[in-house]
Design a protein around this motif. Structure first.
Motif, PDB file in Angstrom:
ATOM      1  N   GLN A 111       3.540  16.345  79.986  1.00  0.00           N
ATOM      2  CA  GLN A 111       2.413  17.266  79.951  1.00  0.00           C
ATOM      3  C   GLN A 111       1.960  17.566  81.366  1.00  0.00           C
ATOM      4  OE1 GLN A 111      -0.760  15.855  77.489  1.00  0.00           O
ATOM      5  NE2 GLN A 111      -2.111  17.543  78.023  1.00  0.00           N
ATOM      6  N   LYS A 112       1.661  18.852  81.640  1.00  0.00           N
ATOM      7  CA  LYS A 112       1.188  19.248  82.956  1.00  0.00           C
ATOM      8  C   LYS A 112      -0.052  20.106  82.801  1.00  0.00           C
ATOM      9  CE  LYS A 112       3.933  23.407  83.285  1.00  0.00           C
ATOM     10  NZ  LYS A 112       4.525  24.335  84.194  1.00  0.00           N
ATOM     11  N   ALA A 113      -0.781  20.261  83.882  1.00  0.00           N
ATOM     12  CA  ALA A 113      -1.973  21.103  83.875  1.00  0.00           C
ATOM     13  C   ALA A 113      -1.561  22.573  83.815  1.00  0.00           C
ATOM     14  CB  ALA A 113      -2.804  20.858  85.136  1.00  0.00           C
ATOM     15  N   THR A 114      -2.328  23.379  83.104  1.00  0.00           N
ATOM     16  CA  THR A 114      -2.035  24.805  83.028  1.00  0.00           C
ATOM     17  C   THR A 114      -2.146  25.467  84.394  1.00  0.00           C
ATOM     18  OG1 THR A 114      -4.327  25.252  82.399  1.00  0.00           O
ATOM     19  CG2 THR A 114      -2.729  25.014  80.620  1.00  0.00           C
ATOM     20  N   ALA A 115      -2.923  24.902  85.304  1.00  0.00           N
ATOM     21  CA  ALA A 115      -3.062  25.455  86.658  1.00  0.00           C
ATOM     22  C   ALA A 115      -1.770  25.321  87.464  1.00  0.00           C
ATOM     23  CB  ALA A 115      -4.210  24.774  87.398  1.00  0.00           C
ATOM     24  N   SER A 116      -0.808  24.548  86.970  1.00  0.00           N
ATOM     25  CA  SER A 116       0.453  24.353  87.682  1.00  0.00           C
ATOM     26  C   SER A 116       1.334  25.594  87.671  1.00  0.00           C
ATOM     27  CB  SER A 116       1.235  23.188  87.063  1.00  0.00           C
ATOM     28  OG  SER A 116       0.528  21.996  87.207  1.00  0.00           O
ATOM     29  N   CYS A 158       4.177  20.951  89.921  1.00  0.00           N
ATOM     30  CA  CYS A 158       3.234  20.240  89.065  1.00  0.00           C
ATOM     31  C   CYS A 158       3.487  18.730  89.045  1.00  0.00           C
ATOM     32  CB  CYS A 158       3.282  20.789  87.648  1.00  0.00           C
ATOM     33  SG  CYS A 158       4.895  20.736  86.874  1.00  0.00           S
ATOM     34  N   GLY A 192       3.606  28.684  85.311  1.00  0.00           N
ATOM     35  CA  GLY A 192       4.601  28.706  84.251  1.00  0.00           C
ATOM     36  C   GLY A 192       5.983  28.236  84.643  1.00  0.00           C
ATOM     37  N   GLU A 201       3.334  15.745  86.312  1.00  0.00           N
ATOM     38  CA  GLU A 201       3.433  15.662  84.862  1.00  0.00           C
ATOM     39  C   GLU A 201       3.128  14.236  84.396  1.00  0.00           C
ATOM     40  OE1 GLU A 201       6.957  18.871  84.100  1.00  0.00           O
ATOM     41  OE2 GLU A 201       7.535  16.959  85.018  1.00  0.00           O
TER      42      GLU A 201
END
Length: 69
Positions: free
Chosen positions: A9-14, A21, A16, A23
């Motif tokens: 899972q990563k932050a959406t700010a990372s 990112c 697409g 994780e």
């Protein structure tokens, strides 16, 4: 309480593309978290939920802002 995600899972700010990112994933041992950098996916650290929570609290408090400014 919901189950921990089994995928990384990563932050959406990372973004697409997944190239910039940090994780996280639930560890195999109870109460552990796996952490990796997307640019080095074969290198991981394993930490505890308590250690990660303390780090996140420090981030929220601005203790690491000097690293990104």
């Amino acid at each position: 309480m919901s189950a921990a995600p089994s995928n990384w899972q990563k932050a959406t700010a990372s973004g697409g593309g997944g190239e910039n990112c940090i994780e996280l994933q639930a560890g195999k041992a109870e109460g552990t978290i796996r952490v990796r950098e997307s640019l080095l996916p074969d290198t991981e650290i394993i930490t505890t939920k308590a250690n990660l929570a303390a780090f996140i609290e420090g981030v929220k408090n601005g203790e690491f802002d000097h690293f990104v400014k």
